[in-house]
Scaffold this active site. Structure first.
Site, PDB file in Angstrom:
ATOM      1  N   ASP A 270      -0.097   5.146   0.964  1.00 29.94           N
ATOM      2  CA  ASP A 270      -0.311   6.168   2.011  1.00 29.94           C
ATOM      3  C   ASP A 270      -0.437   5.524   3.382  1.00 29.94           C
ATOM      4  O   ASP A 270      -1.304   4.710   3.608  1.00 29.94           O
ATOM      5  CB  ASP A 270      -1.558   6.989   1.677  1.00 29.94           C
ATOM      6  CG  ASP A 270      -1.363   7.767   0.381  1.00 29.94           C
ATOM      7  OD1 ASP A 270      -2.062   7.468  -0.601  1.00 29.94           O
ATOM      8  OD2 ASP A 270      -0.455   8.613   0.331  1.00 29.94           O
TER       9      ASP A 270
ATOM     10  N   ASP B 126       0.897  -1.159   0.000  1.00 34.87           N
ATOM     11  CA  ASP B 126       0.000   0.000   0.000  1.00 34.87           C
ATOM     12  C   ASP B 126       0.938   1.212   0.000  1.00 34.87           C
ATOM     13  O   ASP B 126       2.140   1.087   0.274  1.00 34.87           O
ATOM     14  CB  ASP B 126      -0.855  -0.052   1.275  1.00 34.87           C
ATOM     15  CG  ASP B 126      -1.513   1.270   1.585  1.00 34.87           C
ATOM     16  OD1 ASP B 126      -2.224   1.796   0.701  1.00 34.87           O
ATOM     17  OD2 ASP B 126      -1.301   1.784   2.702  1.00 34.87           O
TER      18      ASP B 126
END
Ligand code: XBP
Ligand code: MG
Length: 263
Positions: free
Chosen positions: A13, A11
């Protein structure tokens, strides 16, 4: 043959870098100021808005939840597309504000305000040396991912970069993780996902992928019971990570730690 770690999906952020509080949030506020709107998302209030993935979806949620009677007469005068089609005003306003926000976010990224989290580059380097495929699965917009990867890593290291609107439904929907798995073709049990939030964990689990979570200031209180491991961060040899849920040998997360979860 037993499971074999073939791919790490990161991922972005909150996972590769802590981009939300001092990056996206600041960019949103600068966009609102540029559009001469008196909206300001505080650190605490932004934590509530983060329950909604996607910057455009977040602005829409804010309008509908907190400013249902907002008259956009003023800001539309300044929007690029002055001729607003009746009924499309909100969509046009959201698109206009998000475009401004992305411009500000890219400026913030390029200024070096945001650094990679502990262990991210170390683990990526180790995976590359071991021939493990790398991929990205993120809700943020593609230009934001490219800017971060170009600044601190290398775009070519990632076999698949799945970002933002490339799928119809954002996290917690599984779409973005299905997209990566379908593009690579490995068996789901040979992937490991690294996430930071409950939305991200839910999305990866729904796609049938084992997931570890590195928490941050916005997500540390969330429910990660379905994660294979929850840690403060990936750690470094001179900066041990804290294990919050599950167990792992050693004081920081390396390829051996991840293989022990899969194989
Ligand atoms: C986090 C998100 C993104 C960012 C804002 O993505 O939900 O929406 O907050 O970026 P992830 P945009 O944790 O999946 O990387 O404004 O470009 O959506
Ligand atoms: Mg995240």
């Amino acid at each position: 043959m037993g499971n074999q770690l073939q791919c790490l999906i990161f991922d972005v952020d909150g996972t590769l870098a802590n981009t939300e509080r001092d990056g996206h949030r600041v960019a949103f506020n600068r966009a609102f100021r540029e559009a001469e709107l008196d909206w300001h998302w505080s650190v605490e209030f932004y934590g509530e808005l983060l329950t909604v993935s996607g910057g455009k979806e977040r602005i829409k949620y804010f309008l509908q939840q907190y400013l249902p009677d907002f008259e956009q007469r003023s800001s539309s005068a300044r929007m690029d597309s002055g001729n607003l089609e009746p009924g499309k005003e909100e969509t046009d306003l959201v698109a206009y504000l998000h475009k401004l926000k992305t411009k500000h976010y890219l400026e913030l990224l390029r200024s070096g305000t945001i650094q990679l989290r502990p262990g991210a580059k170390r683990l990526i380097d180790e995976a590359r040396e071991a021939g493990i495929t790398l991929a990205i699965a993120t809700t943020t917009s593609l230009p934001n991912v490219i800017a971060l990867l170009e600044k601190y890593l290398d775009l070519d290291w990632f076999e698949v970069i799945a970002a933002g609107d490339i799928v119809p439904a954002k996290k917690p929907a599984p779409d973005i993780y299905h997209y990566v798995v379908n593009r690579l073709g490995f068996a789901p049990e040979n992937f490991l996902v690294i996430e930071d939030s409950d939305n991200g964990l839910e999305s990866a689990i729904a796609a049938g992928l084992k997931t570890i979570v590195t928490v941050n200031n916005y997500t540390e209180q969330q429910d990660f019971s379905q994660a294979a491991l929850v840690v403060s961060d990936l750690g470094e040899p001179d900066q041990p990570c804290q294990v919050i849920q599950g167990s792992v040998a050693g004081e920081y997360i390396d390829l051996a730690s991840l293989r022990s979860l899969i194989e």
